[in-house]
Each structure stands twice: as structure tokens, then as C-alpha cells.
Design a protein around this motif. Structure first.
Motif, PDB file in Angstrom:
ATOM      1  N   SER A  47     -25.451 -23.052  10.591  1.00 29.55           N
ATOM      2  CA  SER A  47     -26.914 -23.089  10.648  1.00 29.55           C
ATOM      3  C   SER A  47     -27.461 -24.466  10.978  1.00 29.55           C
ATOM      4  CB  SER A  47     -27.518 -22.596   9.316  1.00 29.55           C
ATOM      5  OG  SER A  47     -27.149 -23.445   8.253  1.00 29.55           O
ATOM      6  N   GLY A  48     -26.804 -25.521  10.494  1.00 26.18           N
ATOM      7  CA  GLY A  48     -27.313 -26.867  10.754  1.00 26.18           C
ATOM      8  C   GLY A  48     -26.866 -27.463  12.057  1.00 26.18           C
ATOM      9  N   ASN A  49     -25.769 -26.968  12.597  1.00 31.23           N
ATOM     10  CA  ASN A  49     -25.162 -27.575  13.767  1.00 31.23           C
ATOM     11  C   ASN A  49     -25.308 -26.690  15.000  1.00 31.23           C
ATOM     12  OD1 ASN A  49     -23.237 -28.272  15.771  1.00 31.23           O
ATOM     13  ND2 ASN A  49     -21.811 -29.108  14.302  1.00 31.23           N
ATOM     14  N   MET A  50     -24.627 -25.552  14.991  1.00 28.44           N
ATOM     15  CA  MET A  50     -24.462 -24.746  16.202  1.00 28.44           C
ATOM     16  C   MET A  50     -25.767 -24.162  16.776  1.00 28.44           C
ATOM     17  SD  MET A  50     -20.868 -22.983  15.056  1.00 28.44           S
ATOM     18  CE  MET A  50     -20.492 -22.184  16.629  1.00 28.44           C
ATOM     19  N   PRO A  51     -26.665 -23.581  15.953  1.00 29.22           N
ATOM     20  CA  PRO A  51     -27.909 -23.078  16.549  1.00 29.22           C
ATOM     21  C   PRO A  51     -28.765 -24.179  17.160  1.00 29.22           C
ATOM     22  CG  PRO A  51     -27.577 -22.160  14.369  1.00 29.22           C
ATOM     23  CD  PRO A  51     -26.602 -23.282  14.524  1.00 29.22           C
ATOM     24  N   GLN A  52     -28.655 -25.386  16.605  1.00 27.53           N
ATOM     25  CA  GLN A  52     -29.498 -26.485  17.077  1.00 27.53           C
ATOM     26  C   GLN A  52     -29.151 -26.871  18.520  1.00 27.53           C
ATOM     27  OE1 GLN A  52     -31.728 -26.811  14.805  1.00 27.53           O
ATOM     28  NE2 GLN A  52     -30.498 -25.746  13.265  1.00 27.53           N
ATOM     29  N   ILE A  53     -27.874 -27.180  18.768  1.00 29.15           N
ATOM     30  CA  ILE A  53     -27.496 -27.593  20.112  1.00 29.15           C
ATOM     31  C   ILE A  53     -27.581 -26.426  21.084  1.00 29.15           C
ATOM     32  CG2 ILE A  53     -25.053 -27.213  19.625  1.00 29.15           C
ATOM     33  CD1 ILE A  53     -26.678 -29.727  22.102  1.00 29.15           C
ATOM     34  N   ASN A  54     -27.333 -25.210  20.607  1.00 31.38           N
ATOM     35  CA  ASN A  54     -27.437 -24.048  21.479  1.00 31.38           C
ATOM     36  C   ASN A  54     -28.858 -23.902  22.019  1.00 31.38           C
ATOM     37  OD1 ASN A  54     -27.969 -20.855  21.713  1.00 31.38           O
ATOM     38  ND2 ASN A  54     -25.848 -21.314  22.231  1.00 31.38           N
ATOM     39  N   ASN A  55     -29.843 -24.062  21.140  1.00 29.65           N
ATOM     40  CA  ASN A  55     -31.232 -23.948  21.573  1.00 29.65           C
ATOM     41  C   ASN A  55     -31.662 -25.141  22.411  1.00 29.65           C
ATOM     42  OD1 ASN A  55     -32.978 -21.565  20.292  1.00 29.65           O
ATOM     43  ND2 ASN A  55     -31.301 -22.054  18.914  1.00 29.65           N
ATOM     44  N   ILE A  56     -31.175 -26.331  22.099  1.00 26.50           N
ATOM     45  CA  ILE A  56     -31.470 -27.498  22.935  1.00 26.50           C
ATOM     46  C   ILE A  56     -30.944 -27.266  24.347  1.00 26.50           C
ATOM     47  CG2 ILE A  56     -30.957 -29.930  23.346  1.00 26.50           C
ATOM     48  CD1 ILE A  56     -30.788 -30.324  20.329  1.00 26.50           C
ATOM     49  N   ALA A  57     -29.696 -26.815  24.445  1.00 25.42           N
ATOM     50  CA  ALA A  57     -29.066 -26.625  25.753  1.00 25.42           C
ATOM     51  C   ALA A  57     -29.802 -25.571  26.574  1.00 25.42           C
ATOM     52  CB  ALA A  57     -27.599 -26.228  25.573  1.00 25.42           C
ATOM     53  N   VAL A  58     -30.203 -24.462  25.915  1.00 26.20           N
ATOM     54  CA  VAL A  58     -30.959 -23.418  26.616  1.00 26.20           C
ATOM     55  C   VAL A  58     -32.287 -23.970  27.113  1.00 26.20           C
ATOM     56  CG1 VAL A  58     -32.198 -21.239  26.321  1.00 26.20           C
ATOM     57  CG2 VAL A  58     -29.883 -21.477  25.429  1.00 26.20           C
ATOM     58  N   GLY A  59     -32.989 -24.707  26.235  1.00 27.22           N
ATOM     59  CA  GLY A  59     -34.288 -25.260  26.606  1.00 27.22           C
ATOM     60  C   GLY A  59     -34.206 -26.271  27.732  1.00 27.22           C
ATOM     61  N   MET A  60     -33.227 -27.150  27.693  1.00 26.78           N
ATOM     62  CA  MET A  60     -33.078 -28.159  28.739  1.00 26.78           C
ATOM     63  C   MET A  60     -32.651 -27.522  30.064  1.00 26.78           C
ATOM     64  SD  MET A  60     -33.997 -30.877  27.194  1.00 26.78           S
ATOM     65  CE  MET A  60     -33.506 -32.252  28.228  1.00 26.78           C
ATOM     66  N   ASN A  61     -31.853 -26.464  29.977  1.00 30.34           N
ATOM     67  CA  ASN A  61     -31.425 -25.769  31.193  1.00 30.34           C
ATOM     68  C   ASN A  61     -32.595 -25.062  31.864  1.00 30.34           C
ATOM     69  OD1 ASN A  61     -30.238 -22.813  32.233  1.00 30.34           O
ATOM     70  ND2 ASN A  61     -29.054 -24.585  32.916  1.00 30.34           N
ATOM     71  N   PHE A 110     -20.383 -28.902  17.681  1.00 31.31           N
ATOM     72  CA  PHE A 110     -21.695 -29.166  18.262  1.00 31.31           C
ATOM     73  C   PHE A 110     -21.644 -29.008  19.783  1.00 31.31           C
ATOM     74  CE2 PHE A 110     -24.939 -32.206  19.826  1.00 31.31           C
ATOM     75  CZ  PHE A 110     -26.040 -31.782  19.098  1.00 31.31           C
ATOM     76  N   PHE A 111     -20.615 -29.572  20.398  1.00 28.55           N
ATOM     77  CA  PHE A 111     -20.471 -29.446  21.850  1.00 28.55           C
ATOM     78  C   PHE A 111     -20.176 -28.000  22.253  1.00 28.55           C
ATOM     79  CE2 PHE A 111     -17.425 -29.138  25.386  1.00 28.55           C
ATOM     80  CZ  PHE A 111     -18.273 -29.486  26.425  1.00 28.55           C
ATOM     81  N   LEU A 112     -19.244 -27.345  21.557  1.00 29.02           N
ATOM     82  CA  LEU A 112     -18.843 -25.988  21.895  1.00 29.02           C
ATOM     83  C   LEU A 112     -20.017 -25.013  21.849  1.00 29.02           C
ATOM     84  CD1 LEU A 112     -16.503 -24.017  22.529  1.00 29.02           C
ATOM     85  CD2 LEU A 112     -16.214 -23.732  20.052  1.00 29.02           C
ATOM     86  N   ALA A 113     -20.881 -25.172  20.850  1.00 29.66           N
ATOM     87  CA  ALA A 113     -21.999 -24.244  20.666  1.00 29.66           C
ATOM     88  C   ALA A 113     -23.030 -24.334  21.784  1.00 29.66           C
ATOM     89  CB  ALA A 113     -22.673 -24.499  19.325  1.00 29.66           C
ATOM     90  N   SER A 114     -22.986 -25.391  22.565  1.00 28.41           N
ATOM     91  CA  SER A 114     -23.962 -25.534  23.653  1.00 28.41           C
ATOM     92  C   SER A 114     -23.733 -24.518  24.767  1.00 28.41           C
ATOM     93  CB  SER A 114     -23.910 -26.953  24.235  1.00 28.41           C
ATOM     94  OG  SER A 114     -22.662 -27.196  24.874  1.00 28.41           O
TER      95      SER A 114
END
Length: 557
Positions: A163-177, A503-507
Motif C-alpha cells: 500500500s505504501g510503495n507499489m500503488p504509489q509508483i504505479n499511479n505516478i508512472a501511469v500519470g506521467m505516461n 518500487f521500480f517493478l510496480a511501475s
């Protein structure tokens, strides 16, 4: 991946998705609110004065100031839950879900007060001189239930990832893409490097980072949100009305939204509220345990401001943006996540009242009362990207998909696809079309409907970057404190390496599955924590009484 998703959904059904969970969470907050005499109201003003340092003493033990501890805890809670999580709650439960987020936050203010006070009271100083605290310490030292403390600490480590790691970078990566066209793996790689540089410095570096970033990111996001709200001012009244009208009846079908039952809206609202402000989860108590102070209750009072700021202020603003703009009922062009797709037998339309009622039961009762809707299995012929059959309906993102096109390697696909138990099993085929959207995509669409137009989506991307990245930083601290409790200080470095790698993998992983993992891990922490604070209700009340006795004595001296 489908099998893993099914396993996560099964676990969720026994934990946070079970009928008992919202009653346990809200019920604990209600009990303590009554038992302690509505502290979220009575102590609110005093909490703001403590936060400003009015009663601070320089010789008090601890690593951070009250403001730094609150900023660190807020950086852990103000994240994707405020941007993507609110959108997800409305996507699942309609306007009614926002009401239950408010309820969770109001009573969560008391829950947060309790868990932080107890964690601060039973904290310890580690070998390196820093403070370590959290629910695992009061579970062992006061309750003599080391087994429960170990369960909580393990859940904290898992939850720091889920909850603290993987959803965060996943949503960042989607948003930046989506906003800037940056490949997800590039975003993940760059931010993983920055993350590692910050967390190596421990709580003091994290706290300094948080106290500067949290106010900045909140200001940027609120300005962008107000630009949408004022552009749709005539819809604010109806939006509030829909929240209260649907609170106890569920949300009716509207546009592409097929409706949500009362139980479904409540469950999703409570779940998203918890994910947003973490009251009852015990995570923020770990950050507050580092604060300088001799009176545990004073830090507890500071912490009750968290759910107010996080959910009642920021989440409400996000919710009003989404509801007033109307995007939550509209279908948008997008590539469907496989986890969001289900093929059902027969032809259904969301323009037909009978069909809508059937699909409503199918989506909201987990097949217990499916209204006759059955999952499709078989082969579908596709020519030039279009299916040449009308004996099935594709449900994408809980809506009837329209203008569906199939692609393979960026070219329109011709051939056959295989469907098994409603799920697409043919590899590499991409399905595109119009459907409802959720999470960050929905919030981004809403921010386009304001004074900034399409530029509004960039505010979401920037806000998400700051919000979510700071959350990942805070959760690394929660995880390493739990690792110290379980295995000692030598375990921190290996944990941080795994944390940054995850963190990287979840992106680059399917976002729907990430959110499902988060739901399970949050419940894994929350349930033992709630059990712990309920058992310590007398200790909590004595601590508060003692605080006011000392406070009154010091004021009169």
C-alpha cells in the motif's frame, strides 16, 4: 496474472472485503469517540496550538518536531488515496461512497488519537539513538502479546510494499505516461534512484523532506481543484445533495454508471477512507513515535488533525471535482486493463432499464444474485479489429464497453480470441474502446473540465508525483522500524534494497492488481491494531486524564 488476481480477491473477501470489516473499523472509532467524549471536537483547537509548538520543550526526548512528525505522517497518508483512491471509491460506489469516507474520517480522528498516543507512550530508543515506536511495542510491552505484535510487524512490512510503495509508483508512472508520454519504466527507474537517496538518511532526512514538500504539494493540488469546482459551480449543490441522498440507499444508475448497492458503496467508501487516512491501520503511529515530547497524549492530539486534513479537506475537494464535472458517469476512450474486463453471455445495453437492473445485481452482489447474467466462454472471431458476433457483451471497468477494437503489436487484429470464464485468455491482444475509467485516469479527466482546460491534467500529474512519492518515502520508514522490531538493525539495509526494487517493478504492473494487493495488506495491519487498542481502552483514558492534570498544573504554576 489472472490466477494471482483471483487469489488476492479471495483473501480480500475474508479480510477488508468481509462484511465485518467496516463495522469493526467504524465501530472502534465510535466506541472511543463516546468513551473519550468526542476528542476530535473538544481537542481540535488545542491540537493546533501543540502543532505550532506553543507548549514545546527543547529537552524533550525524540527525533523530530510535532510539525515534522505530522508532515511525515501526512506524507504517508496524502498520496494516491487522495487522487486515485477517491476516484476509485466513486467509480465503485458512486456519490454515496464519499459520505462513508467522511464517516470513516470523523471517527478515524479519534482512532488515530488513540493509536498514536499509545504508540508514543510505549516507544523505545534504538541502538543508534533514534526512537522506534508503533503498535507492535504496546502490544508486547503492555498487552504481553508478542505474537500479536509479530503479526502486526510482519503485516507492516508487507503493507509497506502493498500500500505504501507499489500503488504509489504505479499511479505516478501511469500519470506521467498519459500526460507527458514518458515510458513507465523510465519514471520507475529515475524515481527509484531518488527514493534510495532519500531513505538512506533515515527519519531526520525524511522529516526535513516532508515538512517542505507536504505544504507545497497541497497548495498546487488545491489551486487546480478549485479551478474545476468554480468552473462547475452550478453543480456543487446537486453534487452534495447526491452524496447525502444516496448515503443509505446506494447510488442509482446514471449515464454509463450501472449503480451501486448500499452495502457496496459503504464497503468501498470505508475501504478507500482507510486507505486515504490510515486511521486504525497503525502506520502513522510509527512516524509520530519519533516526535519530541514527554506527554504521549499531546502527540496523539496532533495526529487527530491528519484524517481531517487528508480526508475531510483534500479528499472532499477531489470528490467535488469528479462529481461536479460529471466525468464519473461518462465513457472515455482507453485501453482496457485485463483485470477490468469480463465477457458475459448475451447482448446487454445500458440504455435498457431491465438490462441495467440485471447488470447491477451482477456487479454488486458478487454473483450471489446475478440477475441471470452468466460469464461467457468460447471463441470470438475478429476481423479488422472488430468482433463479428453479438452473442456476448464486454463489461469493461464496470460499464458496457462501446466502440471496441482489438489490436496486436499496434496493428488492428484479425483472427480469433479465446474467452474462458469471462476472461480474455489470448495473449498479447490489446482491447481498446470506450468505458468508464477509474483511479488517476478519472481524476485527470475531471481536472480537464476547469479553467485550465487540458492543462489541468498536468496539475494532477505533478500533484500525484509529489503526493505519491512522499508517501513511498514515509512508508519506507514504517517498514524499516518494523524490520528492526522483528530482526534487528542489520535487517534494515536488505529491506531497503527490496523496497526500492519493488518500487521500480510496480511501475510496469497492471494497476488494478496493485490496488487489490493494497486492499489486502491494509486490512492485515488494521485488524490486529484495532484489537490491540480496544484491549487498552482503560490505559488510554488514564493517559488522557494524566495529561490534562499535568497540563493544568503547569499552566497554574
Amino acid at each position: 496474472m489472472d490466477a494471482f488476481s483471483d487469489l488476492i480477491q479471495l483473501l480480500h473477501s475474508y479480510l477488508g472485503g468481509h462484511a465485518f470489516f467496516p463495522y469493526l473499523l467504524i465501530g472502534t472509532g465510535v466506541l472511543f469517540t463516546l468513551y473519550l467524549g468526542f476528542p476530535q471536537i473538544r481537542y481540535f483547537g488545542h491540537a493546533t496550538r501543540v502543532l505550532r509548538g506553543k507548549y514545546a520543550k527543547d529537552d524533550a526526548p525524540g527525533d523530530t518536531s510535532h510539525f515534522q512528525a505530522l508532515s511525515t505522517a501526512l506524507s504517508g497518508t496524502v498520496g494516491t488515496g487522495n487522487i486515485g483512491g477517491v476516484a476509485l471509491a466513486i467509480y465503485f460506489g458512486g456519490p454515496a461512497a464519499l459520505f462513508w469516507m467522511w464517516v470513516t474520517a470523523f471517527f478515524g480522528m479519534t482512532t488515530k488519537f488513540v493509536e498514536v498516543t499509545l504508540s508514543h507512550k510505549y516507544r523505545e530508543k534504538t541502538a543508534d539513538g533514534t526512537m522506534a515506536g508503533g503498535p507492535m511495542y504496546y502490544m508486547e510491552k503492555k498487552l504481553n502479546m508478542k505474537w500479536l505484535a509479530v503479526i502486526f510487524a510482519i503485516a507492516t512490512v508487507v503493507s509497506s510494499m502493498g500500500s505504501g510503495n507499489m500503488p504509489q509508483i504505479n499511479n505516478i508512472a501511469v500519470g506521467m505516461n498519459e500526460s507527458f508520454g514518458i515510458d513507465k519504466w523510465i519514471t520507475g527507474a529515475v524515481l527509484a534512484v531518488v527514493l534510495s537517496m532519500v531513505i538512506i538518511g533515515g527519519i531526520k532526512r525524511i522529516a526535513h523532506f516532508a515538512e517542505k514538500v507536504v505544504p507545497t504539494m497541497a497548495a498546487i493540488y488545491i489551486i487546480g481543484a478549485l479551478a474545476v469546482i468554480f468552473a462547475n459551480l452550478e453543480n456543487i449543490g446537486p453534487s452534495f445533495l447526491s452524496i447525502f441522498q444516496n448515503a443509505f440507499s446506494g447510488s442509482a444508475a446514471l449515464g454509463g454508471f450501472l449503480g451501486a448497492s448500499f452495502a457496496y458503496a459503504m464497503q468501498r467508501g470505508v475501504g478507500r477512507g482507510l486507505f486515504s487516512n490510515e486511521a486504525g491501520q497503525g502506520s502513522a503511529a510509527i512516524a509520530h513515535a519519533s516526535a519530541r515530547g514527554k506527554e504521549p497524549a499531546s502527540e496523539g492530539m496532533v495526529s487527530l488533525l491528519e484524517p481531517f486534513i487528508d480526508t475531510i479537506v483534500i479528499c472532499t475537494i477531489t470528490g467535488l471535482v469528479i462529481l461536479s464535472s460529471g466525468v464519473w458517469t461518462e465513457k472515455h476512450q482507453n485501453n482496457f486493463d485485463r483485470a477490468d474486463m469480463t465477457y458475459v453471455q448475451g447482448s446487454y445495453s445500458d440504455k435498457d432499464a431491465k438490462n441495467v437492473n440485471q447488470l447491477f445485481h451482477y456487479l454488486n452482489t458478487e454473483n450471489e444474485e446475478d440477475g441471470g447474467v452468466k460469464e461467457f466462454s468460447g471463441s470470438i472471431n475478429v476481423q479488422n479489429g472488430k468482433a463479428i458476433s453479438n452473442d456476448f457483451t464486454l463489461i469493461a471497468a464496470r460499464s458496457v464497453a462501446e466502440d471496441v477494437t482489438y489490436y496486436l503489436n499496434d496493428e488492428v487484429y484479425s483472427g480469433s480470441i479465446e474467452i474462458k470464464d469471462g476472461k480474455l485468455s489470448t495473449e498479447d491482444v490489446v482491447v481498446s474502446g470506450k468505458s468508464l475509467v477509474h483511479s488517476v485516469k478519472l481524476t485527470s479527466e475531471a481536472f480537464k473540465r476547469g479553467f485550465f482546460g487540458d492543462w489541468g491534467q498536468y496539475i494532477v500529474s505533478i500533484g500525484l508525483l509529489l503526493f505519491a512519492f512522499s508517501t513511498a518515502i514515509a512508508w519506507s520508514y514504517y517498514g524499516d522500524r518494523a524490520m528492526i522490531y522483528l530482526f534487528g538493525e542489520k535487517s534494515v539495509l536488505p529491506y531497503r534494497i527490496v523496497y526500492v526494487s519493488a518500487f521500480f517493478l510496480a511501475s510496469i504492473i497492471d494497476s488494478s492488481i496493485i490496488w487489490d494487493v493494497a486492499l489486502v495488506t491494509v486490512a492485515m495491519m488494521t485488524i490486529p491494531n484495532l484489537v490491540g487498542i480496544l484491549l487498552l481502552h482503560k490505559d488510554m483514558k488514564q493517559t488522557v486524564v494524566k495529561y490534562w492534570e499535568h497540563f493544568d498544573k503547569n499552566q497554574s504554576d
